[in-house]
Scaffold this motif. Sequence first.
Motif, PDB file in Angstrom:
ATOM      1  N   THR A  36       0.827  -1.198   0.000  1.00 17.62           N
ATOM      2  CA  THR A  36       0.000   0.000   0.000  1.00 17.62           C
ATOM      3  C   THR A  36       0.866   1.254   0.000  1.00 17.62           C
ATOM      4  O   THR A  36       0.580   2.222  -0.709  1.00 17.62           O
ATOM      5  CB  THR A  36      -0.957  -0.003   1.211  1.00 17.62           C
ATOM      6  N   SER A  37       1.941   1.229   0.756  1.00 19.15           N
ATOM      7  CA  SER A  37       2.855   2.366   0.808  1.00 19.15           C
ATOM      8  C   SER A  37       3.496   2.622  -0.552  1.00 19.15           C
ATOM      9  O   SER A  37       3.628   3.767  -0.981  1.00 19.15           O
ATOM     10  CB  SER A  37       3.930   2.117   1.862  1.00 19.15           C
ATOM     11  N   GLU A  38       3.871   1.552  -1.245  1.00 20.08           N
ATOM     12  CA  GLU A  38       4.464   1.702  -2.577  1.00 20.08           C
ATOM     13  C   GLU A  38       3.458   2.301  -3.562  1.00 20.08           C
ATOM     14  O   GLU A  38       3.805   3.189  -4.348  1.00 20.08           O
ATOM     15  CB  GLU A  38       4.970   0.359  -3.082  1.00 20.08           C
ATOM     16  N   LEU A  39       2.214   1.829  -3.508  1.00 18.72           N
ATOM     17  CA  LEU A  39       1.188   2.387  -4.385  1.00 18.72           C
ATOM     18  C   LEU A  39       0.920   3.855  -4.044  1.00 18.72           C
ATOM     19  O   LEU A  39       0.762   4.694  -4.937  1.00 18.72           O
ATOM     20  CB  LEU A  39      -0.104   1.575  -4.273  1.00 18.72           C
ATOM     21  N   GLU A  40       0.912   4.158  -2.761  1.00 23.54           N
ATOM     22  CA  GLU A  40       0.701   5.543  -2.329  1.00 23.54           C
ATOM     23  C   GLU A  40       1.825   6.450  -2.833  1.00 23.54           C
ATOM     24  O   GLU A  40       1.570   7.544  -3.342  1.00 23.54           O
ATOM     25  CB  GLU A  40       0.627   5.593  -0.809  1.00 23.54           C
ATOM     26  N   ASN A  41       3.056   5.989  -2.730  1.00 23.34           N
ATOM     27  CA  ASN A  41       4.192   6.782  -3.222  1.00 23.34           C
ATOM     28  C   ASN A  41       4.102   7.013  -4.726  1.00 23.34           C
ATOM     29  O   ASN A  41       4.433   8.095  -5.208  1.00 23.34           O
ATOM     30  CB  ASN A  41       5.513   6.114  -2.860  1.00 23.34           C
ATOM     31  N   GLU A  42       3.668   5.997  -5.457  1.00 25.29           N
ATOM     32  CA  GLU A  42       3.500   6.168  -6.899  1.00 25.29           C
ATOM     33  C   GLU A  42       2.454   7.239  -7.194  1.00 25.29           C
ATOM     34  O   GLU A  42       2.652   8.084  -8.067  1.00 25.29           O
ATOM     35  CB  GLU A  42       3.091   4.847  -7.550  1.00 25.29           C
ATOM     36  N   LEU A  43       1.343   7.203  -6.451  1.00 25.24           N
ATOM     37  CA  LEU A  43       0.296   8.208  -6.662  1.00 25.24           C
ATOM     38  C   LEU A  43       0.783   9.607  -6.301  1.00 25.24           C
ATOM     39  O   LEU A  43       0.462  10.577  -6.978  1.00 25.24           O
ATOM     40  CB  LEU A  43      -0.940   7.866  -5.828  1.00 25.24           C
ATOM     41  N   LEU A  44       1.554   9.709  -5.240  1.00 23.38           N
ATOM     42  CA  LEU A  44       2.011  11.016  -4.776  1.00 23.38           C
ATOM     43  C   LEU A  44       3.119  11.612  -5.635  1.00 23.38           C
ATOM     44  O   LEU A  44       3.140  12.822  -5.872  1.00 23.38           O
ATOM     45  CB  LEU A  44       2.487  10.920  -3.320  1.00 23.38           C
ATOM     46  N   TYR A  45       4.041  10.784  -6.105  1.00 27.63           N
ATOM     47  CA  TYR A  45       5.255  11.313  -6.729  1.00 27.63           C
ATOM     48  C   TYR A  45       5.458  10.957  -8.196  1.00 27.63           C
ATOM     49  O   TYR A  45       6.203  11.639  -8.888  1.00 27.63           O
ATOM     50  CB  TYR A  45       6.471  10.864  -5.926  1.00 27.63           C
ATOM     51  N   ASP A  46       4.822   9.890  -8.694  1.00 28.61           N
ATOM     52  CA  ASP A  46       5.066   9.458 -10.068  1.00 28.61           C
ATOM     53  C   ASP A  46       3.887   9.672 -11.004  1.00 28.61           C
ATOM     54  O   ASP A  46       4.053   9.655 -12.214  1.00 28.61           O
ATOM     55  CB  ASP A  46       5.439   7.970 -10.102  1.00 28.61           C
ATOM     56  N   PHE A  47       2.726   9.854 -10.463  1.00 26.49           N
ATOM     57  CA  PHE A  47       1.502   9.922 -11.260  1.00 26.49           C
ATOM     58  C   PHE A  47       1.123  11.384 -11.490  1.00 26.49           C
ATOM     59  O   PHE A  47       0.900  12.136 -10.547  1.00 26.49           O
ATOM     60  CB  PHE A  47       0.385   9.179 -10.529  1.00 26.49           C
ATOM     61  N   SER A  48       1.058  11.787 -12.759  1.00 20.79           N
ATOM     62  CA  SER A  48       0.688  13.164 -13.109  1.00 20.79           C
ATOM     63  C   SER A  48      -0.807  13.230 -13.383  1.00 20.79           C
ATOM     64  O   SER A  48      -1.309  12.566 -14.296  1.00 20.79           O
ATOM     65  CB  SER A  48       1.443  13.620 -14.354  1.00 20.79           C
ATOM     66  N   CYS A  49      -1.501  14.015 -12.563  1.00 18.98           N
ATOM     67  CA  CYS A  49      -2.939  14.162 -12.746  1.00 18.98           C
ATOM     68  C   CYS A  49      -3.412  15.376 -11.955  1.00 18.98           C
ATOM     69  O   CYS A  49      -2.641  16.007 -11.235  1.00 18.98           O
ATOM     70  CB  CYS A  49      -3.678  12.916 -12.276  1.00 18.98           C
ATOM     71  N   HIS A  50      -4.684  15.679 -12.064  1.00 19.54           N
ATOM     72  CA  HIS A  50      -5.290  16.757 -11.296  1.00 19.54           C
ATOM     73  C   HIS A  50      -5.295  16.355  -9.823  1.00 19.54           C
ATOM     74  O   HIS A  50      -5.485  15.179  -9.486  1.00 19.54           O
ATOM     75  CB  HIS A  50      -6.718  16.992 -11.789  1.00 19.54           C
TER      76      HIS A  50
END
Length: 76
Positions: A36-50
């Motif tokens: 879950t932490s890895e997915l959260e980090n991807e959403l916070l730092y790697d995923f470009s969106c609104h």
Amino acid sequence: MGVIFGTVEYFEKEIKAYVANNRLKESNLERLKKITSELENELLYDFSCHERLRQECLKNLSEAYGKMIQGKAVAM
């Protein structure tokens, strides 16, 4: 019909896939936290969106994690 990106079901599927691909036991709380932490980090730092979409995804990830640790998710 497929699972829509960013939904609770999507994140449940992603967690289950990670567990299956890495031969992890679903019952291990620490491993679920790590995934879950890895997915959260991807959403916070790697995923470009609104930002609104990002916040919705983070909320859904949290809900999926809660369902997984409560054992409400469908068995792998």
